[in-house]
Design an enzyme around this catalytic site. Structure first.
Site, PDB file in Angstrom:
ATOM      1  N   ILE A   1      -9.350   3.330   1.163  1.00 31.47           N
ATOM      2  CA  ILE A   1      -8.174   4.133   1.453  1.00 31.47           C
ATOM      3  C   ILE A   1      -6.950   3.230   1.324  1.00 31.47           C
ATOM      4  O   ILE A   1      -7.058   2.031   1.522  1.00 31.47           O
ATOM      5  CB  ILE A   1      -8.321   4.708   2.879  1.00 31.47           C
ATOM      6  CG1 ILE A   1      -7.176   5.617   3.249  1.00 31.47           C
ATOM      7  CG2 ILE A   1      -8.495   3.630   3.905  1.00 31.47           C
ATOM      8  CD1 ILE A   1      -7.386   6.284   4.629  1.00 31.47           C
ATOM      9  N   GLY A   2      -5.792   3.798   0.984  1.00 29.41           N
ATOM     10  CA  GLY A   2      -4.564   3.011   1.006  1.00 29.41           C
ATOM     11  C   GLY A   2      -3.865   2.957  -0.335  1.00 29.41           C
ATOM     12  O   GLY A   2      -4.282   3.584  -1.306  1.00 29.41           O
TER      13      GLY A   2
ATOM     14  N   GLU B   1     -17.640   5.203   0.145  1.00 26.70           N
ATOM     15  CA  GLU B   1     -17.755   5.539   1.567  1.00 26.70           C
ATOM     16  C   GLU B   1     -16.929   6.792   1.878  1.00 26.70           C
ATOM     17  O   GLU B   1     -17.421   7.779   2.381  1.00 26.70           O
ATOM     18  CB  GLU B   1     -17.232   4.335   2.343  1.00 26.70           C
ATOM     19  CG  GLU B   1     -17.262   4.453   3.822  1.00 26.70           C
ATOM     20  CD  GLU B   1     -16.815   3.141   4.438  1.00 26.70           C
ATOM     21  OE1 GLU B   1     -17.452   2.100   4.166  1.00 26.70           O
ATOM     22  OE2 GLU B   1     -15.824   3.137   5.181  1.00 26.70           O
TER      23      GLU B   1
ATOM     24  N   GLY C   1     -17.122  -0.454   6.063  1.00 23.96           N
ATOM     25  CA  GLY C   1     -18.184  -0.673   5.083  1.00 23.96           C
ATOM     26  C   GLY C   1     -17.894  -1.820   4.137  1.00 23.96           C
ATOM     27  O   GLY C   1     -18.476  -1.877   3.055  1.00 23.96           O
TER      28      GLY C   1
HETATM   29  N1  COA Z   1      -0.309 -12.261   9.314  1.00 23.20           N
HETATM   30  C1  COA Z   1       0.552 -11.474  10.009  1.00 23.20           C
HETATM   31  N2  COA Z   1       0.723 -10.154   9.783  1.00 23.20           N
HETATM   32  C2  COA Z   1      -0.027  -9.618   8.816  1.00 23.20           C
HETATM   33  C3  COA Z   1      -0.932 -10.353   8.060  1.00 23.20           C
HETATM   34  C4  COA Z   1      -1.063 -11.738   8.323  1.00 23.20           C
HETATM   35  N3  COA Z   1      -1.909 -12.503   7.642  1.00 23.20           N
HETATM   36  N4  COA Z   1      -1.537  -9.542   7.181  1.00 23.20           N
HETATM   37  C5  COA Z   1      -1.024  -8.325   7.363  1.00 23.20           C
HETATM   38  N5  COA Z   1      -0.116  -8.377   8.341  1.00 23.20           N
HETATM   39  C6  COA Z   1       0.650  -7.226   8.853  1.00 23.20           C
HETATM   40  C7  COA Z   1       1.338  -6.463   7.727  1.00 23.20           C
HETATM   41  O1  COA Z   1       2.611  -7.001   7.448  1.00 23.20           O
HETATM   42  C8  COA Z   1       1.394  -5.073   8.315  1.00 23.20           C
HETATM   43  O2  COA Z   1       2.399  -4.985   9.279  1.00 23.20           O
HETATM   44  P1  COA Z   1       3.731  -4.118   8.987  1.00 23.20           P
HETATM   45  O3  COA Z   1       3.213  -2.740   8.692  1.00 23.20           O
HETATM   46  O4  COA Z   1       4.477  -4.218  10.266  1.00 23.20           O
HETATM   47  O5  COA Z   1       4.375  -4.790   7.826  1.00 23.20           O
HETATM   48  C9  COA Z   1       0.091  -4.962   9.081  1.00 23.20           C
HETATM   49  O6  COA Z   1      -0.283  -6.305   9.396  1.00 23.20           O
HETATM   50  C10 COA Z   1      -1.027  -4.307   8.279  1.00 23.20           C
HETATM   51  O7  COA Z   1      -1.208  -4.960   7.055  1.00 23.20           O
HETATM   52  P2  COA Z   1      -1.492  -4.133   5.714  1.00 23.20           P
HETATM   53  O8  COA Z   1      -1.807  -5.085   4.641  1.00 23.20           O
HETATM   54  O9  COA Z   1      -0.379  -3.153   5.470  1.00 23.20           O
HETATM   55  O10 COA Z   1      -2.792  -3.330   6.130  1.00 23.20           O
HETATM   56  P3  COA Z   1      -3.411  -2.028   5.482  1.00 23.20           P
HETATM   57  O11 COA Z   1      -2.931  -0.852   6.216  1.00 23.20           O
HETATM   58  O12 COA Z   1      -3.261  -2.069   3.992  1.00 23.20           O
HETATM   59  O13 COA Z   1      -4.949  -2.205   5.835  1.00 23.20           O
HETATM   60  C11 COA Z   1      -6.920  -3.560   6.201  1.00 23.20           C
HETATM   61  C12 COA Z   1      -5.653  -3.360   5.366  1.00 23.20           C
HETATM   62  C13 COA Z   1      -7.575  -4.833   5.703  1.00 23.20           C
HETATM   63  C14 COA Z   1      -6.582  -3.693   7.659  1.00 23.20           C
HETATM   64  C15 COA Z   1      -7.855  -2.333   5.987  1.00 23.20           C
HETATM   65  O14 COA Z   1      -8.169  -2.190   4.646  1.00 23.20           O
HETATM   66  C16 COA Z   1      -9.145  -2.511   6.767  1.00 23.20           C
HETATM   67  O15 COA Z   1      -9.203  -2.164   7.905  1.00 23.20           O
HETATM   68  N6  COA Z   1     -10.184  -3.110   6.162  1.00 23.20           N
HETATM   69  C17 COA Z   1     -11.406  -3.506   6.884  1.00 23.20           C
HETATM   70  C18 COA Z   1     -12.582  -2.656   6.656  1.00 23.20           C
HETATM   71  C19 COA Z   1     -12.868  -2.315   5.242  1.00 23.20           C
HETATM   72  O16 COA Z   1     -12.466  -2.940   4.290  1.00 23.20           O
HETATM   73  N7  COA Z   1     -13.610  -1.269   5.081  1.00 23.20           N
HETATM   74  C20 COA Z   1     -13.974  -0.726   3.799  1.00 23.20           C
HETATM   75  C21 COA Z   1     -13.442   0.635   3.664  1.00 23.20           C
HETATM   76  S1  COA Z   1     -13.615   1.435   5.255  1.00 23.20           S
END
Ligand code: COA
Length: 434
Positions: A217-218, A239, A337
């Site tokens: 997603i995203g 998934e 996943g």
């Molecule tokens: N240090 C500090 N802040 C960070 C950071 C870091 N290294 N990395 C990201 N952030 C901040 C971002 O700036 C953002 O904050 P903001 O919205 O205030 O700018 C926030 O954290 C979220 O980061 P973002 O990259 O926008 O997250 P996302 O919404 O694209 O989600 C995951 C990314 C990794 C969290 C998400 O894909 C996930 O949960 N994955 C894990 C499980 C998975 O992959 N499952 C498979 C499908 S279910």
């Protein structure tokens, strides 16, 4: 059995359903867009009368009422497999109990009694003329949760689509029914940023005709799907299925003809998207939902050739250890996943797994490529499993590479502002220079 008689005799109100909950019950809710929202609301009215009731589920697309700061976790506590917008604060403050678990393992852990499930609240379609309801937009762990529960209640929703696959459940398997007519929770299409477009362009170059896709997603997955309109014979074994996949299926880019299993059909374990998407999956044989124990099983995933998975991350260290769930050592999301599909695509003939993320965070003031992670950061994908890493600055294939090469490759795709600093930090951490 006259299923209609059974069903009619067991129709109750939502408050009656909530009244059946006792102290120490462990209640499994339907996942994601399947959340039983009526029951969740009714249960909260009884909060102060109850002690040690657990509400167990994965990602929350609903209001997460049981995670509000005023809720006493000694009365009702959320056990979370995946923190989301409405549950994250409770997880981070220790009011909700975050429990790390691969998505594929949740049903087995229910079956092995590890979660102590006593109640299952389902969210299903109306029964058909034979008395079968459909689990609709979520097939993941619902059946295993139901099998472990002493009490099974279903919200029977006029608006829940009937989906194909392993989604049928006979009314005789359900104890009580609460009829509703509520819209299914929708999720909007993300706004795609310029950085995400660049990441997607690098990834699209790796996607050839005949690839079998898992796209999460995203913004990045949506941007990738936009760029795939000229491909042929793609497959989907994923998934979560959503609107952008629907567009590729409708346009004929996805045919699933080159898959070894589920030829001709797109498969997933849950679905979430727009109202139009829900209308499209209703009684649509082009899509099947199966249990997460099956869909996310890495061996099952690897039976297709050229599996290509794309998952996101928050941080990666110079050895290739992927942090996808924590920010500054605090739980941000969940395991989901990610590893299921990383392994599945690694084992697939011609498969590749991709971890995609912007090189920086917070307006590029922070590098997501780091020399070493911090205490509290959770490794979601270990260095042994990571394959491709893609940022807006390019793609680096780490699989089969030594530590020094990995560090060099990752620094090349880190944000330019941090590359020299990362080289210095490498020396501090590893004791020799690059
Ligand atoms: N240090 C500090 N802040 C960070 C950071 C870091 N290294 N990395 C990201 N952030 C901040 C971002 O700036 C953002 O904050 P903001 O919205 O205030 O700018 C926030 O954290 C979220 O980061 P973002 O990259 O926008 O997250 P996302 O919404 O694209 O989600 C995951 C990314 C990794 C969290 C998400 O894909 C996930 O949960 N994955 C894990 C499980 C998975 O992959 N499952 C498979 C499908 S279910």
């Amino acid at each position: 059995m006259n299923w209609q008689k059974y069903y009619d005799a067991r129709k109750i109100s939502i408050d009656d359903a909530a009244a059946m909950i006792h102290d120490n019950d462990v209640i499994v809710y339907g996942h994601a867009a399947c959340e039983p929202r009526l029951f969740a609301g009714a249960l909260m009215k009884r909060e102060k009368e109850l002690a040690n009731v657990k509400v167990v589920h994965g990602v929350c697309f609903g209001p997460g009422l049981y995670c509000q700061p005023e809720v006493d976790p000694n009365c009702i506590q959320h056990v979370s497999f995946f923190a989301a917008a409405n549950t994250r604060r409770a997880v981070q403050e220790g009011r909700a109990n975050f429990t790390p678990m691969h998505f594929s393992d949740i049903p087995t852990n229910f079956q092995n009694g590890l979660m102590g499930v006593t109640v299952s609240i389902l969210h299903v379609s109306k029964p058909d003329k034979h008395g079968y309801c459909s689990l609709g937009v979520g097939c993941d762990y619902e059946k295993e949760g139901k099998d472990m529960a002493k009490l099974v209640v279903a919200e029977v929703n006029e608006q829940m689509p009937r989906t194909y696959g392993d989604t049928l459940i006979h009314v005789s398997e359900i104890g009580y029914f609460v009829e509703t007519n509520e819209p299914i929770l929708t999720i909007g299409l993300p706004v795609i940023s310029e950085i995400e477009k660049k990441i997607a362009a690098h990834i699209s170059e790796l996607i050839n005709d005949g690839a079998c896709l898992q796209l999460g997603i995203g913004g990045v997955p949506n941007a990738i799907m936009e760029g795939l309109k000229s491909r042929n014979d793609l497959g989907i074994h994923t998934e979560m299925l959503s609107d952008s996949a629907m567009e590729l299926i409708k346009s004929g880019v996805v045919t699933n003809n080159r898959k070894n299993i589920h030829k001709g059909v797109s498969v997933c374990t849950f679905a979430a998207g727009s109202k139009e998407f829900y209308d499209w999956i209703n009684e649509n044989p082009m899509v099947e939902l199966h249990r997460v124990q099956y869909i996310n099983n890495s061996h099952v995933i690897s039976q297709n050739d050229k599996v290509l998975s794309v998952n996101s991350a928050l941080q990666i260290d110079l050895m290739g250890q992927v942090v996808a769930e924590t920010v500054n050592g605090r739980q941000f999301s969940g395991v989901g996943g990610q590893m299921d599909f990383v392994r599945g695509s690694n084992w697939s003939k011609g498969g590749i797994s991709i971890i995609a993320m912007p090189a920086g965070a917070k307006g590029d003031t922070i590098s997501r490529v780091v020399a070493a992670h911090r205490p509290g950061d959770a490794i979601t994908t270990p260095r042994t499993d990571v394959d491709y890493v893609v940022t807006e600055f390019g793609a680096a294939r780490l699989k089969g590479r030594g530590i020094t090469d990995r560090a060099r490759l990752l620094i090349e795709i880190a944000h330019p502002n941090f590359r020299d600093q990362l080289k210095d930090e490498f020396k501090e951490v590893f004791g020799y220079g690059l």
